[in-house]
Design a protein around this motif. Structure first.
Motif, PDB file in Angstrom:
ATOM      1  N   MET A 166      14.302 -22.504   6.614  1.00 45.14           N
ATOM      2  CA  MET A 166      14.583 -23.836   6.094  1.00 45.14           C
ATOM      3  C   MET A 166      15.398 -23.737   4.804  1.00 45.14           C
ATOM      4  SD  MET A 166      11.218 -26.206   6.585  1.00 45.14           S
ATOM      5  CE  MET A 166      10.574 -26.586   8.200  1.00 45.14           C
ATOM      6  N   SER A 167      16.123 -24.834   4.459  1.00 45.12           N
ATOM      7  CA  SER A 167      16.881 -24.861   3.223  1.00 45.12           C
ATOM      8  C   SER A 167      15.941 -25.099   2.049  1.00 45.12           C
ATOM      9  CB  SER A 167      17.925 -25.968   3.297  1.00 45.12           C
ATOM     10  OG  SER A 167      17.296 -27.234   3.309  1.00 45.12           O
ATOM     11  N   LYS A 168      16.487 -24.921   0.851  1.00 46.34           N
ATOM     12  CA  LYS A 168      15.690 -25.114  -0.361  1.00 46.34           C
ATOM     13  C   LYS A 168      15.236 -26.567  -0.469  1.00 46.34           C
ATOM     14  CE  LYS A 168      15.816 -24.116  -5.313  1.00 46.34           C
ATOM     15  NZ  LYS A 168      16.664 -23.688  -6.454  1.00 46.34           N
ATOM     16  N   VAL A 169      16.123 -27.505  -0.120  1.00 46.08           N
ATOM     17  CA  VAL A 169      15.783 -28.928  -0.179  1.00 46.08           C
ATOM     18  C   VAL A 169      14.672 -29.258   0.822  1.00 46.08           C
ATOM     19  CG1 VAL A 169      16.647 -31.268   0.191  1.00 46.08           C
ATOM     20  CG2 VAL A 169      18.082 -29.588  -0.971  1.00 46.08           C
ATOM     21  N   SER A 170      14.796 -28.730   2.039  1.00 48.26           N
ATOM     22  CA  SER A 170      13.790 -28.980   3.079  1.00 48.26           C
ATOM     23  C   SER A 170      12.423 -28.460   2.662  1.00 48.26           C
ATOM     24  CB  SER A 170      14.206 -28.330   4.402  1.00 48.26           C
ATOM     25  OG  SER A 170      15.402 -28.884   4.873  1.00 48.26           O
ATOM     26  N   ASN A 171      12.393 -27.267   2.075  1.00 46.59           N
ATOM     27  CA  ASN A 171      11.124 -26.687   1.633  1.00 46.59           C
ATOM     28  C   ASN A 171      10.509 -27.484   0.503  1.00 46.59           C
ATOM     29  OD1 ASN A 171      10.859 -24.599   3.454  1.00 46.59           O
ATOM     30  ND2 ASN A 171      11.908 -23.106   2.184  1.00 46.59           N
ATOM     31  N   ALA A 172      11.353 -27.967  -0.416  1.00 44.71           N
ATOM     32  CA  ALA A 172      10.842 -28.772  -1.527  1.00 44.71           C
ATOM     33  C   ALA A 172      10.227 -30.069  -1.013  1.00 44.71           C
ATOM     34  CB  ALA A 172      11.968 -29.063  -2.524  1.00 44.71           C
ATOM     35  N   LEU A 173      10.886 -30.698  -0.035  1.00 50.55           N
ATOM     36  CA  LEU A 173      10.364 -31.935   0.541  1.00 50.55           C
ATOM     37  C   LEU A 173       9.068 -31.684   1.312  1.00 50.55           C
ATOM     38  CD1 LEU A 173      13.652 -33.646   1.787  1.00 50.55           C
ATOM     39  CD2 LEU A 173      12.177 -34.404  -0.078  1.00 50.55           C
TER      40      LEU A 173
ATOM     41  N   ASN B 291       7.451 -22.168  -7.331  1.00 48.79           N
ATOM     42  CA  ASN B 291       7.629 -22.640  -8.700  1.00 48.79           C
ATOM     43  C   ASN B 291       9.011 -23.267  -8.888  1.00 48.79           C
ATOM     44  OD1 ASN B 291       6.604 -22.808 -11.487  1.00 48.79           O
ATOM     45  ND2 ASN B 291       8.295 -21.422 -11.940  1.00 48.79           N
ATOM     46  N   GLU B 292      10.023 -22.712  -8.198  1.00 47.61           N
ATOM     47  CA  GLU B 292      11.372 -23.287  -8.261  1.00 47.61           C
ATOM     48  C   GLU B 292      11.405 -24.664  -7.602  1.00 47.61           C
ATOM     49  OE1 GLU B 292      14.756 -21.002  -7.206  1.00 47.61           O
ATOM     50  OE2 GLU B 292      14.001 -19.146  -8.119  1.00 47.61           O
ATOM     51  N   TYR B 293      10.692 -24.817  -6.480  1.00 49.68           N
ATOM     52  CA  TYR B 293      10.630 -26.116  -5.814  1.00 49.68           C
ATOM     53  C   TYR B 293       9.966 -27.140  -6.734  1.00 49.68           C
ATOM     54  CZ  TYR B 293      11.400 -23.222  -1.639  1.00 49.68           C
ATOM     55  OH  TYR B 293      11.901 -22.324  -0.726  1.00 49.68           O
ATOM     56  N   LYS B 294       8.943 -26.691  -7.462  1.00 52.76           N
ATOM     57  CA  LYS B 294       8.257 -27.562  -8.431  1.00 52.76           C
ATOM     58  C   LYS B 294       9.248 -28.070  -9.472  1.00 52.76           C
ATOM     59  CE  LYS B 294       4.553 -27.372 -11.945  1.00 52.76           C
ATOM     60  NZ  LYS B 294       5.430 -27.545 -13.134  1.00 52.76           N
ATOM     61  N   ASN B 295      10.075 -27.178  -9.993  1.00 51.44           N
ATOM     62  CA  ASN B 295      11.062 -27.569 -11.008  1.00 51.44           C
ATOM     63  C   ASN B 295      12.091 -28.538 -10.429  1.00 51.44           C
ATOM     64  OD1 ASN B 295       9.803 -25.884 -12.868  1.00 51.44           O
ATOM     65  ND2 ASN B 295      11.119 -24.130 -12.378  1.00 51.44           N
ATOM     66  N   ASP B 296      12.514 -28.277  -9.182  1.00 56.37           N
ATOM     67  CA  ASP B 296      13.495 -29.162  -8.546  1.00 56.37           C
ATOM     68  C   ASP B 296      12.924 -30.564  -8.322  1.00 56.37           C
ATOM     69  OD1 ASP B 296      15.354 -27.142  -8.469  1.00 56.37           O
ATOM     70  OD2 ASP B 296      14.881 -26.540  -6.408  1.00 56.37           O
ATOM     71  N   LEU B 297      11.659 -30.628  -7.893  1.00 52.60           N
ATOM     72  CA  LEU B 297      11.025 -31.924  -7.672  1.00 52.60           C
ATOM     73  C   LEU B 297      10.868 -32.703  -8.975  1.00 52.60           C
ATOM     74  CD1 LEU B 297       8.275 -30.895  -5.083  1.00 52.60           C
ATOM     75  CD2 LEU B 297      10.225 -32.400  -4.645  1.00 52.60           C
ATOM     76  N   GLU B 298      10.562 -32.003 -10.049  1.00 55.96           N
ATOM     77  CA  GLU B 298      10.382 -32.674 -11.335  1.00 55.96           C
ATOM     78  C   GLU B 298      11.700 -33.211 -11.880  1.00 55.96           C
ATOM     79  OE1 GLU B 298       8.204 -29.877 -13.724  1.00 55.96           O
ATOM     80  OE2 GLU B 298       6.268 -30.592 -12.926  1.00 55.96           O
TER      81      GLU B 298
END
Length: 317
Positions: A1-8, A37-44
């Motif tokens: 999955m892409s980084k965006v997909s994983n964050a969602l 942790n990177e997904y957390k930062n992107d979501l914030e």
């Protein structure tokens, strides 16, 4: 999955499970804890703030839940929600009560919303069956999310009249779907070496295993189901029927297949043709129309229906 997909997906997991350990999220998404942790930062950065709780029962959790204010829900969308709620309630679905609570919160937020005179007639299930489905769904859903194999003891129906057949199978659970008011698990069956459907109510025992699996991305459930008359995924047949009134009118009003053809013979009779899977369900459907439907092809189906008619005749004689 892409980084965006994983964050969602991480966001949706936290919406459902409230609090999760970083390692648990990483395991489900098949990434490293550092990426979580990177997904957390992107979501914030998108103003979706994630808190962190220390300790044995700690983990990540959402600090701000979804706020519906300002979304701009239209009258048509509220009507669609009310109708969906009625469909779910009248069908005795697994999370019917929870959905009713959720929809009530949204509908009651608009005080001047008028009620809708709408009712959906569906097959009602005994409470014990509904509870069994809910219990299985709650646990199987975790296995689906974490990609854990499941061992099930399953009772299959023998259409030759030899009674139920009990087998133990290892299944890679891909997902769950609803068909005619009943829940089905679909996934790869190690015993049959192919994708199979398993009705929840025929699962006698189950155990979520520690073994992991990978999903076959080439399998498209929607595409498979759309090519079948029901849910059986066998070899397709060319079905040709001559159908008389009033069944001809009922058949005109439904689409059984995207490739179906209907030809008017006269005002009361039609010629129906389609390429379909699901032989057993096709046979039951044709027989349900009684003398109002005549099978032109396949000859095998014509002969089997004639055989069933002779059996019925003997019973009543």
């Amino acid at each position: 999955m892409s980084k965006v997909s994983n964050a969602l997906q991480m966001y949706m997991l936290l919406q459902v499970r409230s609090i999760m350990k970083v390692e648990e999220i990483a395991d489900i998404l098949e990434v490293s804890p550092r990426m979580v942790n990177e997904y957390k930062n992107d979501l914030e950065k998108a103003r979706i703030y994630i808190g962190s709780k220390r300790g044995r029962n700690g983990g990540y959790y959402l600090q701000n839940t979804l706020n519906l204010k300002g979304i701009g829900i239209t009258e048509e969308e509220l009507e669609a929600l009310k109708m969906a709620n009625e469909v779910i309630q009248s069908g005795n679905y697994t999370y019917a009560t929870e959905f009713e609570t959720l929809s009530s919160k949204i509908l009651n937020a608009k005080k001047d919303f008028e009620d809708i005179s709408y009712y959906n007639k569906n097959i009602l299930k005994p409470i014990e069956m509904k509870e069994k489905e809910k219990h299985i769904w709650t646990n199987i859903n975790k296995a689906i999310g974490r990609k854990n194999k499941v061992e099930i003891n399953y009772s299959s129906i023998d259409y030759n009249g030899n009674g139920p057949k009990f087998t133990t199978r290892i299944v890679h659970p891909y997902g769950v779907f609803d068909y005619e008011g009943s829940l089905y698990l679909y996934g790869y069956c190690e015993l049959r070496k192919e994708i199979r459907f398993f009705k929840f109510l025929r699962i006698n025992k189950y155990e979520i295993l520690k073994d992991k699996f990978k999903i076959n991305n080439e399998y498209n459930l929607k595409e498979i189901i759309n090519k079948s008359f029901g849910i059986f995924n066998d070899e397709p047949i060319i079905l040709k029927l001559k159908i008389h009134y009033p069944m001809s009118q009922i058949v005109r009003e439904r689409q059984y297949s995207t490739n179906q053809k209907i030809e008017e013979i006269d005002n009361e009779t039609i010629y129906f043709e389609a390429k379909l899977k699901g032989y057993k369900e096709i046979k039951s459907w044709v027989m349900s129309m009684g003398s109002l439907a005549e099978v032109i092809e396949p000859i095998r189906l014509r002969d089997e229906i004639l055989e069933e008619v002779n059996k019925i005749r003997k019973i009543y004689e």
